[in-house]
Design a protein around this motif. Structure first.
Motif, PDB file in Angstrom:
ATOM      1  N   LYS A 202       0.785  -1.384   0.139  1.00  0.00           N
ATOM      2  CA  LYS A 202       0.004  -0.037   0.041  1.00  0.00           C
ATOM      3  C   LYS A 202       0.881   1.291  -0.003  1.00  0.00           C
ATOM      4  CE  LYS A 202      -3.709   2.219   2.517  1.00  0.00           C
ATOM      5  NZ  LYS A 202      -4.507   2.409   3.684  1.00  0.00           N
ATOM      6  N   LYS A 203       2.109   1.197   0.906  1.00  0.00           N
ATOM      7  CA  LYS A 203       2.810   2.240   0.807  1.00  0.00           C
ATOM      8  C   LYS A 203       3.447   2.490  -0.361  1.00  0.00           C
ATOM      9  CE  LYS A 203       3.744   3.985   5.241  1.00  0.00           C
ATOM     10  NZ  LYS A 203       3.777   5.399   5.443  1.00  0.00           N
ATOM     11  N   ILE A 204       3.951   1.485  -1.178  1.00  0.00           N
ATOM     12  CA  ILE A 204       4.564   1.557  -2.493  1.00  0.00           C
ATOM     13  C   ILE A 204       3.536   2.208  -3.488  1.00  0.00           C
ATOM     14  CG2 ILE A 204       5.459   0.280  -4.235  1.00  0.00           C
ATOM     15  CD1 ILE A 204       6.630  -1.617  -2.351  1.00  0.00           C
ATOM     16  N   LYS A 205       2.427   1.810  -3.284  1.00  0.00           N
ATOM     17  CA  LYS A 205       1.310   2.314  -4.353  1.00  0.00           C
ATOM     18  C   LYS A 205       1.128   3.932  -4.017  1.00  0.00           C
ATOM     19  CE  LYS A 205      -1.193  -1.620  -5.297  1.00  0.00           C
ATOM     20  NZ  LYS A 205      -2.142  -2.680  -5.014  1.00  0.00           N
ATOM     21  N   GLU A 206       1.062   4.092  -2.829  1.00  0.00           N
ATOM     22  CA  GLU A 206       0.942   5.660  -2.460  1.00  0.00           C
ATOM     23  C   GLU A 206       1.941   6.572  -2.879  1.00  0.00           C
ATOM     24  OE1 GLU A 206       0.180   5.454   1.743  1.00  0.00           O
ATOM     25  OE2 GLU A 206      -1.813   4.777   1.617  1.00  0.00           O
ATOM     26  N   LYS A 207       3.231   6.088  -2.426  1.00  0.00           N
ATOM     27  CA  LYS A 207       4.213   6.792  -2.989  1.00  0.00           C
ATOM     28  C   LYS A 207       4.584   7.001  -4.305  1.00  0.00           C
ATOM     29  CE  LYS A 207       6.152   7.369   1.327  1.00  0.00           C
ATOM     30  NZ  LYS A 207       6.515   8.462   2.093  1.00  0.00           N
ATOM     31  N   ARG A 208       4.183   6.026  -5.129  1.00  0.00           N
ATOM     32  CA  ARG A 208       4.234   5.999  -6.697  1.00  0.00           C
ATOM     33  C   ARG A 208       3.322   6.911  -7.310  1.00  0.00           C
ATOM     34  NH1 ARG A 208       6.816   3.477 -10.676  1.00  0.00           N
ATOM     35  NH2 ARG A 208       5.826   3.473 -12.580  1.00  0.00           N
ATOM     36  N   LYS A 209       2.217   7.135  -6.519  1.00  0.00           N
ATOM     37  CA  LYS A 209       1.082   8.019  -7.210  1.00  0.00           C
ATOM     38  C   LYS A 209       1.664   9.518  -6.879  1.00  0.00           C
ATOM     39  CE  LYS A 209      -3.651   9.371  -6.738  1.00  0.00           C
ATOM     40  NZ  LYS A 209      -4.985   9.212  -5.875  1.00  0.00           N
ATOM     41  N   ILE A 210       2.135   9.764  -5.751  1.00  0.00           N
ATOM     42  CA  ILE A 210       2.593  10.907  -5.350  1.00  0.00           C
ATOM     43  C   ILE A 210       3.871  11.301  -6.244  1.00  0.00           C
ATOM     44  CG2 ILE A 210       3.785  12.408  -3.336  1.00  0.00           C
ATOM     45  CD1 ILE A 210       1.993  10.583  -1.413  1.00  0.00           C
ATOM     46  N   MET A 211       4.734  10.468  -6.485  1.00  0.00           N
ATOM     47  CA  MET A 211       5.914  10.482  -7.450  1.00  0.00           C
ATOM     48  C   MET A 211       5.404  10.773  -8.884  1.00  0.00           C
ATOM     49  SD  MET A 211       8.732   7.955  -8.595  1.00  0.00           S
ATOM     50  CE  MET A 211       7.836   7.121  -9.483  1.00  0.00           C
ATOM     51  N   GLU A 212       4.559  10.386  -9.220  1.00  0.00           N
ATOM     52  CA  GLU A 212       4.147  10.707 -10.675  1.00  0.00           C
ATOM     53  C   GLU A 212       3.428  12.236 -10.621  1.00  0.00           C
ATOM     54  OE1 GLU A 212       1.443   7.313 -11.437  1.00  0.00           O
ATOM     55  OE2 GLU A 212       3.192   6.081 -11.947  1.00  0.00           O
ATOM     56  N   GLU A 213       2.694  12.462  -9.759  1.00  0.00           N
ATOM     57  CA  GLU A 213       2.112  13.819  -9.631  1.00  0.00           C
ATOM     58  C   GLU A 213       3.342  14.979  -9.490  1.00  0.00           C
ATOM     59  OE1 GLU A 213      -0.573  13.853  -6.139  1.00  0.00           O
ATOM     60  OE2 GLU A 213      -2.029  12.418  -7.386  1.00  0.00           O
ATOM     61  N   ALA A 214       4.334  14.714  -8.638  1.00  0.00           N
ATOM     62  CA  ALA A 214       5.360  15.437  -8.458  1.00  0.00           C
ATOM     63  C   ALA A 214       6.109  15.650  -9.789  1.00  0.00           C
ATOM     64  CB  ALA A 214       6.519  15.031  -7.491  1.00  0.00           C
ATOM     65  N   ALA A 215       6.233  14.478 -10.558  1.00  0.00           N
ATOM     66  CA  ALA A 215       7.023  14.638 -11.804  1.00  0.00           C
ATOM     67  C   ALA A 215       6.091  15.447 -12.808  1.00  0.00           C
ATOM     68  CB  ALA A 215       7.254  13.161 -12.394  1.00  0.00           C
ATOM     69  N   LYS A 216       4.944  15.244 -12.784  1.00  0.00           N
ATOM     70  CA  LYS A 216       4.024  16.083 -13.685  1.00  0.00           C
ATOM     71  C   LYS A 216       4.195  17.452 -13.264  1.00  0.00           C
ATOM     72  CE  LYS A 216       0.687  12.388 -14.862  1.00  0.00           C
ATOM     73  NZ  LYS A 216      -0.842  12.043 -14.604  1.00  0.00           N
ATOM     74  N   ALA A 217       4.446  17.739 -12.039  1.00  0.00           N
ATOM     75  CA  ALA A 217       4.496  19.194 -11.875  1.00  0.00           C
ATOM     76  C   ALA A 217       5.941  19.679 -12.017  1.00  0.00           C
ATOM     77  CB  ALA A 217       4.179  19.466 -10.326  1.00  0.00           C
ATOM     78  N   LEU A 218       6.678  19.028 -12.572  1.00  0.00           N
ATOM     79  CA  LEU A 218       8.123  19.123 -12.839  1.00  0.00           C
ATOM     80  C   LEU A 218       8.856  19.287 -11.613  1.00  0.00           C
ATOM     81  CD1 LEU A 218       7.832  21.513 -15.753  1.00  0.00           C
ATOM     82  CD2 LEU A 218       7.990  19.065 -16.049  1.00  0.00           C
ATOM     83  N   ASP A 219       8.434  18.688 -10.512  1.00  0.00           N
ATOM     84  CA  ASP A 219       9.358  18.844  -9.155  1.00  0.00           C
ATOM     85  C   ASP A 219      10.133  17.451  -9.028  1.00  0.00           C
ATOM     86  OD1 ASP A 219      10.301  19.254  -6.842  1.00  0.00           O
ATOM     87  OD2 ASP A 219       8.174  19.486  -5.720  1.00  0.00           O
ATOM     88  N   PHE A 220      11.313  17.422  -9.731  1.00  0.00           N
ATOM     89  CA  PHE A 220      11.928  16.265 -10.094  1.00  0.00           C
ATOM     90  C   PHE A 220      12.764  16.014  -8.684  1.00  0.00           C
ATOM     91  CE2 PHE A 220      11.704  18.120 -14.530  1.00  0.00           C
ATOM     92  CZ  PHE A 220      10.682  17.118 -14.914  1.00  0.00           C
ATOM     93  N   ILE A 221      13.215  16.754  -8.049  1.00  0.00           N
ATOM     94  CA  ILE A 221      13.848  16.438  -6.473  1.00  0.00           C
ATOM     95  C   ILE A 221      12.995  15.626  -5.818  1.00  0.00           C
ATOM     96  CG2 ILE A 221      14.919  17.447  -4.627  1.00  0.00           C
ATOM     97  CD1 ILE A 221      16.107  19.623  -6.507  1.00  0.00           C
ATOM     98  N   VAL A 222      11.740  16.123  -5.705  1.00  0.00           N
ATOM     99  CA  VAL A 222      10.808  15.380  -4.784  1.00  0.00           C
ATOM    100  C   VAL A 222      10.437  13.987  -5.239  1.00  0.00           C
ATOM    101  CG1 VAL A 222       8.262  15.360  -4.015  1.00  0.00           C
ATOM    102  CG2 VAL A 222       9.706  17.570  -3.732  1.00  0.00           C
ATOM    103  N   ALA A 223      10.190  14.085  -6.750  1.00  0.00           N
ATOM    104  CA  ALA A 223      10.200  12.629  -7.545  1.00  0.00           C
ATOM    105  C   ALA A 223      11.218  11.579  -7.205  1.00  0.00           C
ATOM    106  CB  ALA A 223       9.868  12.965  -8.918  1.00  0.00           C
ATOM    107  N   ALA A 224      12.397  12.221  -7.256  1.00  0.00           N
ATOM    108  CA  ALA A 224      13.668  11.495  -7.178  1.00  0.00           C
ATOM    109  C   ALA A 224      13.690  10.701  -5.465  1.00  0.00           C
ATOM    110  CB  ALA A 224      14.981  12.046  -7.314  1.00  0.00           C
ATOM    111  N   GLN A 225      13.186  11.843  -4.644  1.00  0.00           N
ATOM    112  CA  GLN A 225      13.446  11.343  -3.289  1.00  0.00           C
ATOM    113  C   GLN A 225      12.373  10.311  -3.135  1.00  0.00           C
ATOM    114  OE1 GLN A 225      12.476  15.166  -1.245  1.00  0.00           O
ATOM    115  NE2 GLN A 225      14.479  15.477  -1.068  1.00  0.00           N
ATOM    116  N   LEU A 226      11.217  10.309  -3.824  1.00  0.00           N
ATOM    117  CA  LEU A 226      10.182   9.480  -3.483  1.00  0.00           C
ATOM    118  C   LEU A 226      10.486   8.235  -4.297  1.00  0.00           C
ATOM    119  CD1 LEU A 226       7.138  11.624  -4.180  1.00  0.00           C
ATOM    120  CD2 LEU A 226       7.611  10.394  -2.033  1.00  0.00           C
ATOM    121  N   ARG A 227      11.012   8.167  -5.394  1.00  0.00           N
ATOM    122  CA  ARG A 227      11.705   6.933  -6.090  1.00  0.00           C
ATOM    123  C   ARG A 227      12.637   6.112  -5.307  1.00  0.00           C
ATOM    124  NH1 ARG A 227      15.844   8.800  -9.704  1.00  0.00           N
ATOM    125  NH2 ARG A 227      17.054   8.593  -7.769  1.00  0.00           N
TER     126      ARG A 227
END
Length: 94
Positions: A54-79
């Motif tokens: 469940k945590k992996i699914k939640e983090k992946r969703k947040i990561m994809e939203e961050a990447a769409k918002a061009l916030d790549f540092i947050v996306a990398a942290q979530l990855r």
């Protein structure tokens, strides 16, 4: 040079402070923060398999939203967090 004269472009110096550019290196700061997070992350040590999934699914969703918002540092942290959760999930499978 010819392009500049043809298009009436005059070269200008950058007006950026060197102090701002060197004051915070986002890569080294991120690495330091990641190490600090690993030390302060006991809650994931006790998660069950379904909770980890469940945590992996939640983090992946947040990561994809961050990447769409061009916030790549947050996306990398979530990855990286997802990678840690997946490693823990693999250890539970064994």
């Amino acid at each position: 040079m010819a392009y500049n004269t043809e298009n009436n472009i005059t070269p200008k110096a950058l007006n950026k402070s060197l102090d701002n550019a060197l004051s915070k290196n986002s890569v080294s700061t991120y690495k330091y923060e990641l190490d600090a997070m690993k030390a302060a992350e006991p809650e994931s040590a006790y998660l069950t398999k379904p909770q980890l999934e469940k945590k992996i699914k939640e983090k992946r969703k947040i990561m994809e939203e961050a990447a769409k918002a061009l916030d790549f540092i947050v996306a990398a942290q979530l990855r990286d967090e997802i990678k840690t959760y997946r490693e823990k999930l693999e250890k539970l499978k064994v």
